[in-house]
Design an enzyme around this catalytic site. Structure first.
Site, PDB file in Angstrom:
ATOM      1  N   LYS A  95      33.475  42.459  40.340  1.00 47.53           N
ATOM      2  CA  LYS A  95      33.905  41.805  39.107  1.00 47.53           C
ATOM      3  C   LYS A  95      32.948  40.658  38.758  1.00 47.53           C
ATOM      4  CE  LYS A  95      37.620  39.105  37.112  1.00 47.53           C
ATOM      5  NZ  LYS A  95      38.992  38.618  37.154  1.00 47.53           N
ATOM      6  N   GLU A 125      29.072  39.463  50.310  1.00 46.16           N
ATOM      7  CA  GLU A 125      29.000  40.721  51.051  1.00 46.16           C
ATOM      8  C   GLU A 125      28.411  41.829  50.176  1.00 46.16           C
ATOM      9  OE1 GLU A 125      31.602  38.716  50.789  1.00 46.16           O
ATOM     10  OE2 GLU A 125      32.910  38.790  52.548  1.00 46.16           O
ATOM     11  N   GLY A 154      40.821  41.166  40.171  1.00 46.01           N
ATOM     12  CA  GLY A 154      40.154  42.101  41.081  1.00 46.01           C
ATOM     13  C   GLY A 154      41.122  43.133  41.660  1.00 46.01           C
ATOM     14  N   ARG A 155      42.288  42.669  42.098  1.00 45.47           N
ATOM     15  CA  ARG A 155      43.249  43.591  42.739  1.00 45.47           C
ATOM     16  C   ARG A 155      43.997  44.445  41.727  1.00 45.47           C
ATOM     17  NH1 ARG A 155      44.100  38.322  43.426  1.00 45.47           N
ATOM     18  NH2 ARG A 155      45.963  37.312  42.604  1.00 45.47           N
ATOM     19  N   GLU A 184      47.619  38.623  48.286  1.00 41.64           N
ATOM     20  CA  GLU A 184      46.690  37.773  47.527  1.00 41.64           C
ATOM     21  C   GLU A 184      47.392  37.260  46.264  1.00 41.64           C
ATOM     22  OE1 GLU A 184      42.753  39.123  45.765  1.00 41.64           O
ATOM     23  OE2 GLU A 184      41.973  38.228  47.596  1.00 41.64           O
ATOM     24  N   HIS A 211      54.976  56.852  66.586  1.00 41.25           N
ATOM     25  CA  HIS A 211      54.526  56.921  67.980  1.00 41.25           C
ATOM     26  C   HIS A 211      53.743  55.683  68.366  1.00 41.25           C
ATOM     27  CE1 HIS A 211      55.930  61.058  68.224  1.00 41.25           C
ATOM     28  NE2 HIS A 211      55.566  61.102  66.948  1.00 41.25           N
ATOM     29  N   LYS A 229      34.709  30.865  52.191  1.00 39.75           N
ATOM     30  CA  LYS A 229      33.416  31.286  51.609  1.00 39.75           C
ATOM     31  C   LYS A 229      32.419  30.131  51.681  1.00 39.75           C
ATOM     32  CE  LYS A 229      35.261  34.526  48.121  1.00 39.75           C
ATOM     33  NZ  LYS A 229      35.438  34.799  46.708  1.00 39.75           N
TER      34      LYS A 229
HETATM   35  O1  F6P Z   1      37.465  36.801  47.698  1.00 42.21           O
HETATM   36  C1  F6P Z   1      38.542  37.473  47.127  1.00 42.21           C
HETATM   37  C2  F6P Z   1      38.102  38.277  45.953  1.00 42.21           C
HETATM   38  O2  F6P Z   1      37.780  37.446  44.892  1.00 42.21           O
HETATM   39  C3  F6P Z   1      39.154  39.301  45.539  1.00 42.21           C
HETATM   40  O3  F6P Z   1      40.127  38.767  44.733  1.00 42.21           O
HETATM   41  C4  F6P Z   1      38.305  40.333  44.888  1.00 42.21           C
HETATM   42  O4  F6P Z   1      38.978  41.543  44.736  1.00 42.21           O
HETATM   43  C5  F6P Z   1      37.150  40.403  45.862  1.00 42.21           C
HETATM   44  O5  F6P Z   1      36.948  39.069  46.266  1.00 42.21           O
HETATM   45  C6  F6P Z   1      35.877  40.978  45.325  1.00 42.21           C
HETATM   46  O6  F6P Z   1      35.401  40.256  44.237  1.00 42.21           O
HETATM   47  P1  F6P Z   1      34.303  40.854  43.267  1.00 42.21           P
HETATM   48  O7  F6P Z   1      34.843  42.089  42.677  1.00 42.21           O
HETATM   49  O8  F6P Z   1      34.048  39.777  42.256  1.00 42.21           O
HETATM   50  O9  F6P Z   1      33.072  41.130  44.103  1.00 42.21           O
END
Ligand code: F6P
Length: 526
Positions: free
Chosen positions: A212, A218, A269-270, A355, A386, A495
């Site tokens: 987003k 990452e 994002g979610r 979240e 199980h 972060k």
């Molecule tokens: O760090 C949490 C978050 O902001 C989530 O809410 C989001 O889904 C995820 O990181 C990834 O963010 P992006 O889509 O901006 O890379």
């Protein structure tokens, strides 16, 4: 307008002490076995049909007086106004000053608007924009599906840019007819990307960089490494082999990606699986199945928007969540999908619920005097039986269980679906019935609650409806708790600290650090 201003927090309503009183007088000792014996209509009273999903709520620790007090609570909190504010595009995400309109991503082109309402006009304009991106994205999905030279699709993203598409591509595997392989890389642990790259060839791989913000560490680290791998193998056509799914199209262009599909800051994002972030799913199942997926979610949106509270499934589920968290004080809920294609559903719903509602201050920043989101966890059945079901049946803590099952399975083997469903029903029955005649270790306390969500079949439409149902039930509990369910400030501190520690790991500088972090850093660098 809105921003939670007219909302009343649950603990400030007259219904809250009334619920407390009812819980203390009889709610806490409610016995569902007795309730079934007393009321031959309990199943009918506590079940709720909704689009594509039938919910049996009858094996829960709830009776009609408790539910009607919860309905009063919802009314007194202004739940309907808050819901309507979301659907009107008001900025209910007050800490980020944003609207919350993921529902618009699944609204069909035929939707009608009332021209005189300003807020609705704004939503209608945005809807046209949504449909045009959707059309472009689905055309691209079809083009790639038909492109036999592309055999591997690698989605690079994390959180909402990974969990949704990964879960849904697996869930709808029966509808994926492309023969292409889908890979999902999220972790900054380089072993994950390396192992995927080892199975791919640059000229037959398409990378989807899903973010987003297009700033997430990452994802950016993995995207850069993927491009280095592509270029090191002589790849030059970045436009063909990389596409970006993002609200930050400028950053994607700066990265060198020209094929982009955008979305908007009013999609959390979610909540973004319905946007361009759903591209891997669209590539897997095709445009018309993807539209059916959106259609199922839209049907649930309309159910949530229009049905009276008393027969509104997201409302009934969300109120049960409040009853369990704040009165019974249950700290977790276990999700048991009796369908192995829903393997990643618990992880997806974990982000959605924890979240969104894992917060200890309300939308105005005031500290809450009550608990919010429970821990959500689970594994597909029958596997969980199980492993940890022992604890669900005989452990010291009561954990409500949510079963999810489909009546039919498109491609099961003879006898398997019946065994699977028998196990789901038996576990829910055992949790409720218990056993008191075997003595000591073999006794089960019973009276343990569960909800049973039944789909006819796991299809794009029913999956869409199931996910929208979960989104709205999280909305309901978050609204009553007075939260802003649409921000996530709690992820920021880690972060920032990681950036500092990454630099210190390079230099060995431990000055000013706490003893534990310094000690671990020295050990790592030794
Ligand atoms: O760090 C949490 C978050 O902001 C989530 O809410 C989001 O889904 C995820 O990181 C990834 O963010 P992006 O889509 O901006 O890379």
């Amino acid at each position: 307008m809105s921003q939670g201003a007219q909302r009343l927090r649950c603990d400030q309503t007259p219904a809250w002490p009334a619920l407390r009183g009812y819980f203390e007088s009889s709610g806490h000792s409610f016995d569902m076995r007795q309730a079934f014996a007393d009321d031959s209509q309990r199943f009918e009273r506590f079940s709720q049909p909704a689009p594509h999903v039938f919910a049996d709520l009858s094996k829960n620790l709830i009776d009609a007086p408790a539910e009607s007090l919860l309905m009063e609570l919802a009314a007194q909190c202004g739940l309907e106004d808050h819901r309507n504010a979301m659907f009107a595009g008001e900025r209910i995400n007050n800490t980020e000053n944003r609207s919350v309109m993921h529902f618009l991503l699944r609204k069909p082109p035929s939707a009608q608007y009332v021209p005189s309402q300003v807020a609705i006009d704004k939503v209608a304009d945005l809807h046209a924009e949504v449909l045009s991106v959707q059309e472009a994205m689905l055309a691209y999905a079809e083009q790639m599906r038909a492109d036999d030279a592309i055999t591997d699709i690698v989605n690079i993203g994390i959180g909402g840019s990974d969990l949704g598409p990964q879960m849904a591509v697996l869930a709808l595997g029966e509808f994926a007819t492309t023969g292409k392989r889908f890979h999902f890389v999220s972790n900054v642990d380089g072993q994950e990307l390396a192992s995927v790259l080892a199975r791919c060839k640059p000229d037959s791989t398409l990378f989807l960089i899903a973010s987003k913000t297009f700033t997430t560490t990452e994802t950016m680290a993995n995207a850069h490494s993927a491009r280095r791998w592509f270029e090191a193998a002589g790849g030059t056509d970045v436009a063909r082999h990389f596409a970006a799914l993002t609200t930050n199209v400028a950053a994607a262009h700066a990265f060198g990606i020209s094929t982009t599909f955008g979305f908007w800051d009013w999609v959390g994002g979610r909540y973004s699986l319905w946007s361009a972030i759903g591209l891997p799913l669209a590539m897997a199942i095709g445009a018309s199945h993807f539209r059916a997926f959106l259609g199922g979610a839209h049907a649930m949106d309309e159910h949530f928007r229009l049905q009276p509270l008393a027969c509104n499934l997201p409302v009934r589920l969300g109120l049960l969540d409040i009853w369990y968290r704040n009165f019974h004080r249950f700290g977790s809920r276990s999700l048991a999908p009796y369908n192995s294609a829903l393997n990643r559903l618990p992880a997806y719903l974990q982000q959605l619920e924890m979240e969104s509602n894992g917060k200890r201050v309300d939308a105005h920043g005031d500290l809450l005097p009550f608990d919010t989101a429970p821990v959500l966890w689970g594994e597909p059945g029958t596997n969980g039986q199980h492993a940890y079901f022992q604890m669900l049946h005989q452990g010291s803590a009561v954990v409500p269980v949510e079963f999810v099952a489909a009546t039919t399975a498109a491609k099961s083997l003879p006898g398997h679906q019946q065994k699977l469903l028998a196990n789901a029903l038996a576990q829910a029955q055992a949790l409720m019935r218990g056993r008191a005649d075997a003595g000591g270790h073999k006794d089960f306390p019973g009276n343990r609650p569960s909800t049973f969500l039944l789909l006819d079949e796991l299809t794009p439409a029913s999956l869409g409806a199931l996910l929208a149902l979960q989104e709205h039930r999280v909305f309901v509990s978050g609204a009553l708790w007075g939260l802003n369910s649409f921000d996530q400030w709690g992820v920021e501190l880690g972060k920032v600290l990681a950036q500092d520690i990454e630099q210190r790991l390079a230099t060995g500088d431990v000055s000013g650090l706490d003893g534990s972090t310094a000690g671990l850093m020295k050990k790592i660098r030794a």
